[in-house]
Design a protein around this motif. Structure first.
Motif, PDB file in Angstrom:
ATOM      1  N   PHE A 117      37.904  -8.262  28.149  1.00  0.00           N
ATOM      2  CA  PHE A 117      37.908  -9.614  27.491  1.00  0.00           C
ATOM      3  C   PHE A 117      37.521  -9.525  26.386  1.00  0.00           C
ATOM      4  CE2 PHE A 117      37.093 -14.086  26.373  1.00  0.00           C
ATOM      5  CZ  PHE A 117      38.378 -14.580  26.846  1.00  0.00           C
ATOM      6  N   ILE A 118      36.818  -8.967  25.740  1.00  0.00           N
ATOM      7  CA  ILE A 118      35.859  -8.480  24.595  1.00  0.00           C
ATOM      8  C   ILE A 118      37.171  -8.075  23.481  1.00  0.00           C
ATOM      9  CG2 ILE A 118      33.921  -8.132  23.138  1.00  0.00           C
ATOM     10  CD1 ILE A 118      31.891  -8.664  25.249  1.00  0.00           C
ATOM     11  N   MET A 119      37.168  -6.995  24.213  1.00  0.00           N
ATOM     12  CA  MET A 119      37.890  -5.791  23.694  1.00  0.00           C
ATOM     13  C   MET A 119      39.307  -7.094  23.056  1.00  0.00           C
ATOM     14  SD  MET A 119      38.823  -1.786  24.383  1.00  0.00           S
ATOM     15  CE  MET A 119      39.466  -1.901  25.754  1.00  0.00           C
ATOM     16  N   THR A 120      40.034  -7.543  24.414  1.00  0.00           N
ATOM     17  CA  THR A 120      41.717  -7.942  23.937  1.00  0.00           C
ATOM     18  C   THR A 120      42.085  -9.550  22.930  1.00  0.00           C
ATOM     19  OG1 THR A 120      41.153  -8.882  25.842  1.00  0.00           O
ATOM     20  CG2 THR A 120      42.447  -7.022  25.991  1.00  0.00           C
ATOM     21  N   CYS A 121      40.267 -10.023  22.944  1.00  0.00           N
ATOM     22  CA  CYS A 121      39.342 -10.850  21.690  1.00  0.00           C
ATOM     23  C   CYS A 121      40.112 -10.169  20.728  1.00  0.00           C
ATOM     24  CB  CYS A 121      38.706 -10.898  22.079  1.00  0.00           C
ATOM     25  SG  CYS A 121      38.468 -13.032  23.702  1.00  0.00           S
ATOM     26  N   GLY A 122      39.900  -8.575  20.641  1.00  0.00           N
ATOM     27  CA  GLY A 122      40.058  -8.287  19.001  1.00  0.00           C
ATOM     28  C   GLY A 122      41.109  -7.884  18.615  1.00  0.00           C
ATOM     29  N   LEU A 123      42.124  -7.083  19.918  1.00  0.00           N
ATOM     30  CA  LEU A 123      43.496  -6.897  19.658  1.00  0.00           C
ATOM     31  C   LEU A 123      44.096  -8.533  19.807  1.00  0.00           C
ATOM     32  CD1 LEU A 123      43.918  -4.975  22.908  1.00  0.00           C
ATOM     33  CD2 LEU A 123      42.778  -4.538  20.630  1.00  0.00           C
ATOM     34  N   SER A 124      43.233  -9.306  19.759  1.00  0.00           N
ATOM     35  CA  SER A 124      44.953 -10.834  19.558  1.00  0.00           C
ATOM     36  C   SER A 124      44.493 -10.959  18.357  1.00  0.00           C
ATOM     37  CB  SER A 124      44.236 -11.856  20.408  1.00  0.00           C
ATOM     38  OG  SER A 124      45.212 -12.925  19.766  1.00  0.00           O
ATOM     39  N   PHE A 125      43.216 -11.124  18.014  1.00  0.00           N
ATOM     40  CA  PHE A 125      43.028 -10.560  16.269  1.00  0.00           C
ATOM     41  C   PHE A 125      43.565  -9.699  15.639  1.00  0.00           C
ATOM     42  CE2 PHE A 125      39.375 -13.600  16.411  1.00  0.00           C
ATOM     43  CZ  PHE A 125      39.850 -14.267  15.003  1.00  0.00           C
ATOM     44  N   LEU A 126      44.360  -9.008  15.700  1.00  0.00           N
ATOM     45  CA  LEU A 126      45.168  -7.275  15.973  1.00  0.00           C
ATOM     46  C   LEU A 126      46.135  -7.982  15.916  1.00  0.00           C
ATOM     47  CD1 LEU A 126      43.700  -3.995  16.436  1.00  0.00           C
ATOM     48  CD2 LEU A 126      42.867  -5.460  14.269  1.00  0.00           C
ATOM     49  N   GLU A 127      47.157  -7.774  16.544  1.00  0.00           N
ATOM     50  CA  GLU A 127      48.284  -8.859  16.847  1.00  0.00           C
ATOM     51  C   GLU A 127      48.541  -9.801  16.109  1.00  0.00           C
ATOM     52  OE1 GLU A 127      50.657  -8.052  20.299  1.00  0.00           O
ATOM     53  OE2 GLU A 127      49.018  -6.554  21.398  1.00  0.00           O
ATOM     54  N   THR A 128      48.286 -10.807  15.718  1.00  0.00           N
ATOM     55  CA  THR A 128      48.284 -12.072  14.603  1.00  0.00           C
ATOM     56  C   THR A 128      48.198 -12.228  13.629  1.00  0.00           C
ATOM     57  OG1 THR A 128      47.645 -13.189  17.011  1.00  0.00           O
ATOM     58  CG2 THR A 128      47.311 -14.278  14.962  1.00  0.00           C
ATOM     59  N   SER A 129      47.006 -11.011  13.172  1.00  0.00           N
ATOM     60  CA  SER A 129      46.977 -10.772  12.186  1.00  0.00           C
ATOM     61  C   SER A 129      48.491  -9.129  11.679  1.00  0.00           C
ATOM     62  CB  SER A 129      46.196  -9.958  11.318  1.00  0.00           C
ATOM     63  OG  SER A 129      45.066 -10.430  12.552  1.00  0.00           O
ATOM     64  N   CYS A 130      48.416  -8.258  12.313  1.00  0.00           N
ATOM     65  CA  CYS A 130      49.591  -6.842  11.849  1.00  0.00           C
ATOM     66  C   CYS A 130      50.957  -7.647  12.280  1.00  0.00           C
ATOM     67  CB  CYS A 130      49.027  -5.735  13.011  1.00  0.00           C
ATOM     68  SG  CYS A 130      47.401  -5.045  12.519  1.00  0.00           S
ATOM     69  N   ASN A 131      50.782  -8.011  12.950  1.00  0.00           N
ATOM     70  CA  ASN A 131      52.882  -8.181  13.241  1.00  0.00           C
ATOM     71  C   ASN A 131      52.688  -9.190  12.449  1.00  0.00           C
ATOM     72  OD1 ASN A 131      54.050  -7.306  15.594  1.00  0.00           O
ATOM     73  ND2 ASN A 131      51.576  -8.291  16.521  1.00  0.00           N
ATOM     74  N   PRO A 132      52.611 -10.652  11.405  1.00  0.00           N
ATOM     75  CA  PRO A 132      53.351 -11.040  10.093  1.00  0.00           C
ATOM     76  C   PRO A 132      53.084 -10.645   8.579  1.00  0.00           C
ATOM     77  CG  PRO A 132      51.561 -12.030  11.069  1.00  0.00           C
ATOM     78  CD  PRO A 132      51.430 -10.975  12.191  1.00  0.00           C
ATOM     79  N   TYR A 133      51.644  -9.828   9.097  1.00  0.00           N
ATOM     80  CA  TYR A 133      51.310  -9.205   7.717  1.00  0.00           C
ATOM     81  C   TYR A 133      52.749  -8.227   7.349  1.00  0.00           C
ATOM     82  CZ  TYR A 133      47.325  -7.315   4.443  1.00  0.00           C
ATOM     83  OH  TYR A 133      46.901  -7.497   3.547  1.00  0.00           O
TER      84      TYR A 133
END
Length: 441
Positions: A117-133
């Motif tokens: 769960f903690i790991m994918t909280c990080g992945l959620s940050f990454l995908e929310t950032s990287c895709n629109p970036y």
């Protein structure tokens, strides 16, 4: 060709090549996490002597992290920057992966779920950032193509994850079958469980250290501040505004069902293939290994198809291409359901090729024209990854039935769920294509 690719990542005369490469590498990193985890449903089920449905709680925890953290990530990015979002994502990713060590020491399945769960909280940050970036690193008219290009590297990480899972986890776990493990005494079971968990956690500890190194690299590299000018946060106003857009609202729904279909097809190819190959006379261990090999073939086909689809978008509108690939996915999924031989496994591999363009294309279509609202729009689409948590668990419950309608394999019948998902994705593609064609008239 080089000039064409350069124009994709050049805006107002400024090249974003280095930032594009670094952010694109993050796509591979979360692809690794996704696809080293899918085979773990089977591994945890065996190690802890659980049902398939209980083992599928790995996916519930994994994709639940995406759901819970998407909008907090968007608020964080809106307040600070895309770069800050990437760094926070990498930090949580590393923390979750490194937590596998204390989870193994405790030896309780729930501790691994917390780490996931903690790991994918990080992945959620990454995908929310990287895709629109990525969408902002070049001209708007090539944004969907650019995202498809970056997403091509996601399955590269996925293949590495599958390879590591097959060769450094599954191949090294004790070969004792599920039935044999059920006969062990408590002390024998605990000793075997401890040995298997030591094997399982090693790759996660290594990737955790790799993520720490990546975090430090991005921290000290100058990244563009595209789209970071607006720091005002009007959460409810923005949410109402973006969800009032039909193409965005329906895009979130389509993404929910697409991600569910993807995770179902890639997770339960192990169960599907194992049943087929054991019916041919293989032992359970050999059948699992061969099934994972077919999973890697499916991912290779996925990568090749994504490059082809990205090229085809120069000539075919993305929404129309999405609909066509959706129809093909429905046809092959029907084969997965109907066949009870290797032909069904072949069809399941082909489904991966059809899925190749779906995530980034839905993403690009749904965020088209949102401007700075894309930060919250991206969060809604990342929350839709919850489909990867809910739907695989539902499929696992069907698989646990063993047979349905007499003696028809429940594993085959369970793929009705991905079929329904592809129907919804196909309808979204057609509806968007028709609406945009009418708008041009």
């Amino acid at each position: 060709m080089h000039k064409q690719q350069s124009s994709l990542i050049t805006k107002d005369g400024v090249s974003y090549l280095i930032p594009f490469i670094l952010v694109t590498f993050c796509f591979a990193l979360w692809g690794f996490a996704n696809d080293i985890t899918n085979p773990m449903v089977k591994a945890f089920s065996k190690i802890f002597r659980m049902s398939v449905a209980d083992g599928a709680l790995v996916q519930v925890a994994f994709y639940g992290g995406y759901f819970c953290m998407a909008f907090p990530a968007a608020i964080f990015i809106r307040k600070y920057s895309y770069k800050a979002g990437v760094l926070m994502g990498l930090g949580l990713y590393a923390a979750g992966a490194l937590l596998f060590f204390p989870a193994k020491s405790i030896g309780i399945f729930g501790c691994f779920l917390i780490a996931y769960f903690i790991m994918t909280c990080g992945l959620s940050f990454l995908e929310t950032s990287c895709n629109p970036y990525i969408l902002t690193m070049g001209p708007e008219d090539t944004a969907t193509r650019r995202l498809n290009m970056a997403q091509c590297f996601n399955p590269c990480g996925s293949i590495i994850g599958m390879f590591v899972a097959m060769n450094f986890i599954q191949a090294k776990l004790n070969p004792m079958s599920s039935d044999e493990r059920a006969l062990l005494s408590d002390s024998e079971f605990e000793a075997l469980k401890d040995a298997d968990l030591s094997v399982l956690i090693s790759p996660y500890l290594i990737i955790g250290l790799v993520i720490v190194a990546m975090l430090l690299l991005i921290r000290f590299v100058k990244m563009p501040k595209i789209g970071d000018a607006n720091h005002d946060i009007h959460f409810l106003v923005t949410i109402r505004r973006i969800f009032s857009l039909k193409y965005y609202r329906e895009g979130v729904i389509a993404q929910f069902f697409y991600v569910g279909a993807q995770i179902m097809c890639w997770t339960f190819i192990i169960q599907y293939g194992t049943r087929v190959f054991m019916a041919e006379g293989m032992d359970e261990r050999s059948a699992e290994v061969l099934s994972q090999q077919y999973n890697i073939f499916a991912m290779i086909f996925f990568i090749c198809s994504r490059f082809i689809a990205t090229f085809m978008m120069k000539y075919v509108k993305p929404a129309m291409l999405l609909a066509v690939f959706g129809i093909l996915a429905m046809v092959f999924t029907a084969g997965v359901i109907a066949f009870q031989s290797r032909m069904g496994v072949y069809c399941l591999v082909c489904v991966s090729g059809c899925m190749s363009l779906m995530f980034p294309t839905i993403y690009g279509i749904a965020l088209d024209g949102l401007g700075d609202d894309a930060k919250f729009g991206a969060a809604g689409l990342i929350m839709a990854i919850l489909g990867g948590s809910v739907l695989p668990w539902m499929q696992a419950k069907v698989i646990d039935l063993g047979t349905v309608f007499g003696d028809f394999p429940a594993t085959n019948a369970s793929f009705v769920l991905p079929f329904i998902c592809f129907v919804i994705v196909t309808l979204y593609g057609f509806r968007i294509h028709i609406a945009r064609e009418k708008a041009r008239i």
